[in-house]
Motif scaffolding. Structure first.
Motif, PDB file in Angstrom:
ATOM      1  N   THR A  44      39.502  40.353  23.805  1.00  0.00           N
ATOM      2  CA  THR A  44      38.879  40.462  22.503  1.00  0.00           C
ATOM      3  C   THR A  44      39.061  41.886  21.988  1.00  0.00           C
ATOM      4  O   THR A  44      39.185  42.833  22.748  1.00  0.00           O
ATOM      5  CB  THR A  44      37.381  40.137  22.575  1.00  0.00           C
ATOM      6  OG1 THR A  44      36.762  41.033  23.502  1.00  0.00           O
ATOM      7  CG2 THR A  44      37.153  38.709  23.027  1.00  0.00           C
ATOM      8  N   THR A 103      36.850  43.515  19.935  1.00  0.00           N
ATOM      9  CA  THR A 103      35.584  44.232  19.941  1.00  0.00           C
ATOM     10  C   THR A 103      34.876  43.946  21.251  1.00  0.00           C
ATOM     11  O   THR A 103      34.751  42.810  21.665  1.00  0.00           O
ATOM     12  CB  THR A 103      34.684  43.788  18.775  1.00  0.00           C
ATOM     13  OG1 THR A 103      34.448  42.389  18.887  1.00  0.00           O
ATOM     14  CG2 THR A 103      35.328  44.106  17.446  1.00  0.00           C
ATOM     15  N   ASP A 114      31.469  45.172  23.824  1.00  0.00           N
ATOM     16  CA  ASP A 114      30.251  45.949  24.014  1.00  0.00           C
ATOM     17  C   ASP A 114      30.491  46.997  25.092  1.00  0.00           C
ATOM     18  O   ASP A 114      31.422  46.909  25.877  1.00  0.00           O
ATOM     19  CB  ASP A 114      29.103  45.036  24.454  1.00  0.00           C
ATOM     20  CG  ASP A 114      28.700  44.066  23.357  1.00  0.00           C
ATOM     21  OD1 ASP A 114      28.903  44.403  22.180  1.00  0.00           O
ATOM     22  OD2 ASP A 114      28.173  42.999  23.693  1.00  0.00           O
ATOM     23  N   ASP A 125      19.984  37.613  23.426  1.00  0.00           N
ATOM     24  CA  ASP A 125      20.986  38.109  22.480  1.00  0.00           C
ATOM     25  C   ASP A 125      22.166  37.151  22.391  1.00  0.00           C
ATOM     26  O   ASP A 125      22.708  36.910  21.312  1.00  0.00           O
ATOM     27  CB  ASP A 125      21.477  39.501  22.886  1.00  0.00           C
ATOM     28  CG  ASP A 125      20.409  40.563  22.708  1.00  0.00           C
ATOM     29  OD1 ASP A 125      19.425  40.310  21.974  1.00  0.00           O
ATOM     30  OD2 ASP A 125      20.555  41.650  23.310  1.00  0.00           O
ATOM     31  N   GLY A 126      22.574  36.596  23.508  1.00  0.00           N
ATOM     32  CA  GLY A 126      23.666  35.632  23.518  1.00  0.00           C
ATOM     33  C   GLY A 126      23.313  34.370  22.761  1.00  0.00           C
ATOM     34  O   GLY A 126      24.158  33.777  22.079  1.00  0.00           O
ATOM     35  N   LYS A 167      21.244  34.217  20.244  1.00  0.00           N
ATOM     36  CA  LYS A 167      21.228  34.551  18.818  1.00  0.00           C
ATOM     37  C   LYS A 167      22.653  34.590  18.257  1.00  0.00           C
ATOM     38  O   LYS A 167      22.917  34.125  17.172  1.00  0.00           O
ATOM     39  CB  LYS A 167      20.555  35.903  18.590  1.00  0.00           C
ATOM     40  CG  LYS A 167      19.061  35.870  18.762  1.00  0.00           C
ATOM     41  CD  LYS A 167      18.452  37.241  18.549  1.00  0.00           C
ATOM     42  CE  LYS A 167      16.968  37.235  18.828  1.00  0.00           C
ATOM     43  NZ  LYS A 167      16.380  38.577  18.708  1.00  0.00           N
ATOM     44  N   GLU A 168      23.590  35.170  19.011  1.00  0.00           N
ATOM     45  CA  GLU A 168      24.974  35.267  18.559  1.00  0.00           C
ATOM     46  C   GLU A 168      25.645  33.899  18.545  1.00  0.00           C
ATOM     47  O   GLU A 168      26.515  33.647  17.738  1.00  0.00           O
ATOM     48  CB  GLU A 168      25.762  36.212  19.460  1.00  0.00           C
ATOM     49  CG  GLU A 168      25.358  37.649  19.311  1.00  0.00           C
ATOM     50  CD  GLU A 168      26.078  38.560  20.305  1.00  0.00           C
ATOM     51  OE1 GLU A 168      26.950  38.057  21.029  1.00  0.00           O
ATOM     52  OE2 GLU A 168      25.764  39.746  20.344  1.00  0.00           O
ATOM     53  N   GLY A 169      25.245  33.011  19.418  1.00  0.00           N
ATOM     54  CA  GLY A 169      25.847  31.687  19.502  1.00  0.00           C
ATOM     55  C   GLY A 169      25.468  30.799  18.333  1.00  0.00           C
ATOM     56  O   GLY A 169      26.143  29.834  18.029  1.00  0.00           O
ATOM     57  N   VAL A 196      25.626  31.359  15.096  1.00  0.00           N
ATOM     58  CA  VAL A 196      26.157  31.874  13.844  1.00  0.00           C
ATOM     59  C   VAL A 196      26.522  30.736  12.905  1.00  0.00           C
ATOM     60  O   VAL A 196      26.235  30.763  11.733  1.00  0.00           O
ATOM     61  CB  VAL A 196      27.376  32.789  14.109  1.00  0.00           C
ATOM     62  CG1 VAL A 196      28.034  33.198  12.811  1.00  0.00           C
ATOM     63  CG2 VAL A 196      26.939  34.003  14.883  1.00  0.00           C
ATOM     64  N   ASP A 247      33.643  30.328  12.873  1.00  0.00           N
ATOM     65  CA  ASP A 247      34.660  29.900  13.816  1.00  0.00           C
ATOM     66  C   ASP A 247      35.888  29.292  13.141  1.00  0.00           C
ATOM     67  O   ASP A 247      36.849  28.940  13.813  1.00  0.00           O
ATOM     68  CB  ASP A 247      34.078  28.867  14.789  1.00  0.00           C
ATOM     69  CG  ASP A 247      32.993  29.463  15.675  1.00  0.00           C
ATOM     70  OD1 ASP A 247      33.030  30.694  15.873  1.00  0.00           O
ATOM     71  OD2 ASP A 247      32.137  28.709  16.165  1.00  0.00           O
ATOM     72  N   THR A 298      30.285  45.348  28.456  1.00  0.00           N
ATOM     73  CA  THR A 298      31.262  44.313  28.773  1.00  0.00           C
ATOM     74  C   THR A 298      32.376  44.885  29.632  1.00  0.00           C
ATOM     75  O   THR A 298      32.895  45.957  29.365  1.00  0.00           O
ATOM     76  CB  THR A 298      31.855  43.732  27.476  1.00  0.00           C
ATOM     77  OG1 THR A 298      30.789  43.235  26.674  1.00  0.00           O
ATOM     78  CG2 THR A 298      32.823  42.612  27.788  1.00  0.00           C
TER      79      THR A 298
END
Length: 83
Positions: free
Chosen positions: A67, A69, A71, A41-42, A44-46, A48, A53, A74
């Motif tokens: 941050t 937002t 999870d 998942d990390g 995939k998010e990286g 973008v 950015d 987190t």
């Protein structure tokens, strides 16, 4: 002579199960699977892209920022330097 046969691996597996127990081995498997899923998942998010950015400002090196937002998995922490 150098390779291990099926019987050798079965004996090793039996010893591991006797030492750790099946419940602990199941928990280790669940933890490992969760770590692999989090890594995927990390990744995939990286990926973008640079357009996402463009509006963000970077914090100075060594400073942790909060941050908006987060999870549910987190944990929010504050880093302090030793003086």
């Amino acid at each position: 002579m150098g390779s291990l046969s099926l019987w050798h691996w079965l004996i090793v597996l039996l010893i591991v199960v006797l030492v750790f127990g099946t419940k602990k081995l199941k928990n280790i498997g669940n933890d490992l699977g969760g770590a692999v899923k989090g890594f995927k998942d990390g990744m995939k998010e990286g990926g973008v892209g640079p357009a996402a950015d463009a509006g963000k400002t970077e914090a100075p090196a060594g400073q942790v920022t909060a941050t908006t937002t987060a999870d549910k998995a987190t944990i929010d922490v504050e880093a302090k330097q030793k003086s």
